[in-house]
Design an enzyme around this catalytic site. Sequence first.
Site, short mmCIF file in Angstrom:
data_model
loop_
_atom_site.label_atom_id
_atom_site.label_comp_id
_atom_site.label_asym_id
_atom_site.label_seq_id
_atom_site.Cartn_x
_atom_site.Cartn_y
_atom_site.Cartn_z
N SER A 202 82.25 37.42 -12.83
CA SER A 202 80.90 37.01 -12.87
C SER A 202 80.62 35.85 -13.50
CB SER A 202 79.85 38.17 -13.39
OG SER A 202 78.57 37.97 -13.03
N ASP B 48 78.55 43.90 -3.49
CA ASP B 48 78.10 43.06 -4.53
C ASP B 48 76.83 42.90 -4.41
OD1 ASP B 48 77.60 41.55 -6.96
OD2 ASP B 48 79.84 40.83 -6.80
N HIS C 173 79.72 44.93 -7.72
CA HIS C 173 79.76 43.95 -8.74
C HIS C 173 80.77 44.14 -9.82
CE1 HIS C 173 78.96 39.90 -10.56
NE2 HIS C 173 78.53 40.42 -11.75
#
Length: 276
Positions: A97, A227, A256
């Site tokens: 991320s 995601d 995610h």
Amino acid sequence: MGTVTTDDGTTIFYKDWGPRDGQPVVFHHGWPLSADDWDNQMLFFLAQGYRVIAHDRRGHGRSTQTPTGHDMDTYAADVIALADALDLHGAFHIGHSTGGGEVARYVARAEPGRVAKAVLVGAVPPLMLKTESNPGGLPIETFDAFRRGVATNRAQFFIDVPSGPFYGFNRPGAKVSQGLIDNWWRQAMMGAANAHYECVKAFSETDFTEDLKQIDVPVLVAHGTDDQVVPYEDSAPLSAGLLKNGTLKSYEGLPHGMLSTNPDVLNPDILAFLKS
């Protein structure tokens, strides 16, 4: 565990496990978490004989809660300081991320020989924000909502995010892990509200296009197609296309936070890439 002090006096906390002569694997956590988010992967790669390292980004976890420096340039500079202090060479850098953005900026600026390969997992590059040149991005209102959540009731917001879109626990039939939710909240609340607030701009508005183009080492881009935080279509395929030596691996239906929900799938794939 230990600490490194940067040029501006910030103390960066890090974990460093395994043989000193083992090939280093450096983990970069997502927003608004800490090095603890990598415990599963650190134990997995430690068992494979690697030296595993993970740090808390400034303002996060156990690192200094600084008034400034919550931007990708400073995050990358902090990693440079860490790599220099630990004398890391031929390292693998894995970012999730926001940590994927940090990896892209660091690897693009790292001294020759410091980095062997990199892995971007559910990562924010090339650019999350919707702009004229990035029409598939997310509108600014999405990130204003993140800032509002941090500013108004951070404790509740940091329950809502992992309970819902982060791990895909809002999907029908999802196997919800209360432990993951609680651990996400624990890590997030350790950090500073100002760092979390300002980091939203860093992860959403930073354009990593030129960083990706400059990276010479092999990079695995791994992303779940479900995601809900960093939408697949405007991230992973675009990043892989910008890299000189990029490999795209898509995970159908994974969320995610797939490193935590599906480590049995991700860890062996990452290991295979690092060994290839």
